[in-house]
Each structure stands twice: as structure tokens, then as C-alpha cells.
Motif scaffolding. Sequence first.
Motif, PDB file in Angstrom:
ATOM      1  N   SER A 160      37.435  53.454  44.828  1.00 11.95           N
ATOM      2  CA  SER A 160      38.723  53.329  45.509  1.00 11.95           C
ATOM      3  C   SER A 160      39.117  54.570  46.281  1.00 11.95           C
ATOM      4  O   SER A 160      39.762  54.486  47.331  1.00 11.95           O
ATOM      5  CB  SER A 160      39.818  53.026  44.479  1.00 11.95           C
ATOM      6  N   ALA A 161      38.760  55.751  45.744  1.00 10.98           N
ATOM      7  CA  ALA A 161      39.261  56.987  46.330  1.00 10.98           C
ATOM      8  C   ALA A 161      38.373  58.144  45.893  1.00 10.98           C
ATOM      9  O   ALA A 161      37.539  58.019  44.990  1.00 10.98           O
ATOM     10  CB  ALA A 161      40.706  57.234  45.885  1.00 10.98           C
TER      11      ALA A 161
ATOM     12  N   ASN B 136      47.087  52.419  39.089  1.00  9.34           N
ATOM     13  CA  ASN B 136      46.140  52.509  37.975  1.00  9.34           C
ATOM     14  C   ASN B 136      44.736  52.095  38.395  1.00  9.34           C
ATOM     15  O   ASN B 136      43.739  52.677  37.951  1.00  9.34           O
ATOM     16  CB  ASN B 136      46.622  51.639  36.816  1.00  9.34           C
ATOM     17  N   ALA B 137      44.651  51.091  39.259  1.00  9.01           N
ATOM     18  CA  ALA B 137      43.341  50.650  39.752  1.00  9.01           C
ATOM     19  C   ALA B 137      42.700  51.731  40.617  1.00  9.01           C
ATOM     20  O   ALA B 137      41.488  51.965  40.538  1.00  9.01           O
ATOM     21  CB  ALA B 137      43.490  49.356  40.552  1.00  9.01           C
TER      22      ALA B 137
ATOM     23  N   HIS C 157      42.265  46.530  48.455  1.00  9.31           N
ATOM     24  CA  HIS C 157      40.981  46.423  47.770  1.00  9.31           C
ATOM     25  C   HIS C 157      40.243  47.738  47.901  1.00  9.31           C
ATOM     26  O   HIS C 157      40.503  48.539  48.791  1.00  9.31           O
ATOM     27  CB  HIS C 157      40.137  45.290  48.349  1.00  9.31           C
ATOM     28  N   ALA C 158      39.309  47.950  47.001  1.00  9.32           N
ATOM     29  CA  ALA C 158      38.529  49.188  47.040  1.00  9.32           C
ATOM     30  C   ALA C 158      37.380  49.049  48.033  1.00  9.32           C
ATOM     31  O   ALA C 158      37.030  47.954  48.469  1.00  9.32           O
ATOM     32  CB  ALA C 158      37.978  49.499  45.647  1.00  9.32           C
ATOM     33  N   GLN C 159      36.793  50.200  48.388  1.00  8.56           N
ATOM     34  CA  GLN C 159      35.645  50.186  49.288  1.00  8.56           C
ATOM     35  C   GLN C 159      34.435  49.602  48.557  1.00  8.56           C
ATOM     36  O   GLN C 159      34.084  50.027  47.469  1.00  8.56           O
ATOM     37  CB  GLN C 159      35.331  51.607  49.741  1.00  8.56           C
ATOM     38  N   GLN C 160      33.799  48.620  49.177  1.00 10.59           N
ATOM     39  CA  GLN C 160      32.636  47.996  48.579  1.00 10.59           C
ATOM     40  C   GLN C 160      31.388  48.816  48.879  1.00 10.59           C
ATOM     41  O   GLN C 160      31.162  49.190  50.016  1.00 10.59           O
ATOM     42  CB  GLN C 160      32.456  46.580  49.129  1.00 10.59           C
TER      43      GLN C 160
END
Length: 343
Positions: free
Chosen positions: A35-36, A160-161, A24-27
Motif C-alpha cells: 500500500s505504501a 489500518n489497511a 486499493h493497494a498497488q498490485q
Amino acid sequence: MNFSLLSKMLLALALFVCPFFVGHAQQLSGKATVSALFAFGDSILDTGNNNNLATNSKCNFFPYGRNFAGGKATGRFGNGRVFSDMIAEGLGLKTLLPAYRDPNLSNNDLPTGVCFASGGSGLDQRTARLQGVIWVPDQVKDFQNYVTKLNGVVGSQKANAVLSNAIYLIAAGNNDLAITFPTARTTISAYTDLLVTWTDNLLKSLYDMGARKFAVLGTLPLGCLPGARNTYGNIMKLCSVPANQGADNFNKKLSAKLNNLGTTLPGARFVYVDMYNPLQNLINNPQASGFIDVADGCCCMPTSPIPCPDASRYVFWDYGHPSEKSYQTIAPRIIQEIKQKLA
């Protein structure tokens, strides 16, 4: 002081010293995620990509990194962490943004971002060629190789996400204006137009590869860098007005371009990151943030052949790079803006 003198001083600096994906990405806030972080450009963001290049524009030696964890010189152009590290930490990703060309780069670091920036580089190919560093479009080629590796680590769907939810941090133009422009045989207006066009091409290249969130840095107040102030003949160590005017000219055009790009690149968002005024504010009112010297670098200059005892009292670390304390001082407001507009 004119642009030619500034270019000679900054070029001398470059030749002498230089600086896991968990599903999961950073909230950050609400449903917004990042995400990055991917960094492109020059020494403001470089975290060590020049270390193994055949160039003198590197700083993987003492006193660089003196205030880094363990006192280690990592190739960052400063006394400690640089701006890209602080943005990565501010976005909740990691405290250090690793260099893509670091031979010890771990696959675990790939999904949360890496740095492609190269100290001494620029948008103009002549800028990079002069110093033997990685031209910004070639950094995009490194990014293409990175995408292939990322696909192998997390699979194409997650890759891709990562790409679409990442923030792309870009700092380019400083070296073009300071080093290459004086020999470009054109006007500052025409040359800054070229720089904006090249920036536009860079952003479109990244957009075509899945990038959607861009934070683009304007240039520093080039005329107030210690390398400009301490040029031979500038006894009073005054800022170079022409150099600052050139930087301001570029920054205004860049900001205007970014404001319009959202209409031509569907789904993309842009933030112009003002580096000029926050640093100029530190220079104009140093005591408010605990600084005592704005005209000299803490190290690596004729005025400081022995590094100063406390780099946190200096706005600049060397001829052309802010100290870690300066980055720490200006970063919080910038991070907040990036979160609000891109996350």
C-alpha cells in the motif's frame, strides 16, 4: 586509517554540506499487495526532512540536486533521486517519496507513503544530538503524528489497511559507526551489539503500531567512502580496513537478528537489504557499469572543488553518498527481492 579519522572526515562533511489513496493497494504479483512505503533512518533515505531544522547537516543548495528534475536542490543528499525514491518507484507507488516535514506535503501523498529519515541521524541518540537532526526514535514519533493525520484523511479502517500492507524501509547505523563509535569508549563488538538491540527496539515499536513488512538496510562499505579514502595521510586513497570490518561486523549481526525476528513477532516479515556488497562490487569493478572513479566524490571535496561534469561516471557524489547512478545500478535486484519476500 582508523575510525577516529573517518569520524572526523564524515562529521566535517555533515557540518559543511550535509542531501492518493485510491481505494486499493498497488498490485505487484498475484494477490500480493503493498500500500505504501515509509522510510526511517539517515541520509541514504532522507528526501528533505532536514531542510527546516537548525542544523548544518542539510543540502538544499547547489550543486545538490543538480540532476534532479528541474535541477532543484530538495534536501536530498545526492545529485538526484535517492534510494528511497527508487524503492517507492520500484514498488509502483510513486517516483518521489516526499519528506514528512515538508511544509508543502499534500494530504494526497499520505496514503502511499512518506519519508521520516533525517540525514546525519542514527540509532545512538548521541549521533543525532551531535548534529541537531532527528533521532530515529523521534522519527517514530513523527510517524505517530502521521497516523493521526492519515486517520483523518482516509478513516481508521483504510488507515489500518495502509499501515499493515506498507513496507517499512530502514537505514540506520552508518553515522553511528563512522561518527559516534570512535568516542564511545567501548569495543566494536559491544557497540554493534548495541546497534542491533536498538534496531530491534525500533522494529518492535513500529510493529506495535501496525507495521508488518520490514526492509532493513545494512551499512555501506564505510571504509571505502571517499571521506575515508581521502583522509589526510592516505596518499594512496586506500579503503580503511578497520572501518569496513566494523561495518561488516554490524551487518552480519543485523542480518542474523532479522532472520530470527519472524518467530517473535507473529505475522511480521523481514528482508535484510545488503548495501555493502553491491556497492563494493561497483567499487571493485567500476567499468562494468560505466563508472570511472571510485575513490573521489563528484563534488564537495578537495579533489573536486568544482563539481565533475558527469556525476554518472562516479560511484560517489560526495564524501559519503552514492551518486544517483549508483543507486539506479544496485536498486533493481533489491527491489525484486523486496517484492518476492514482502509484497
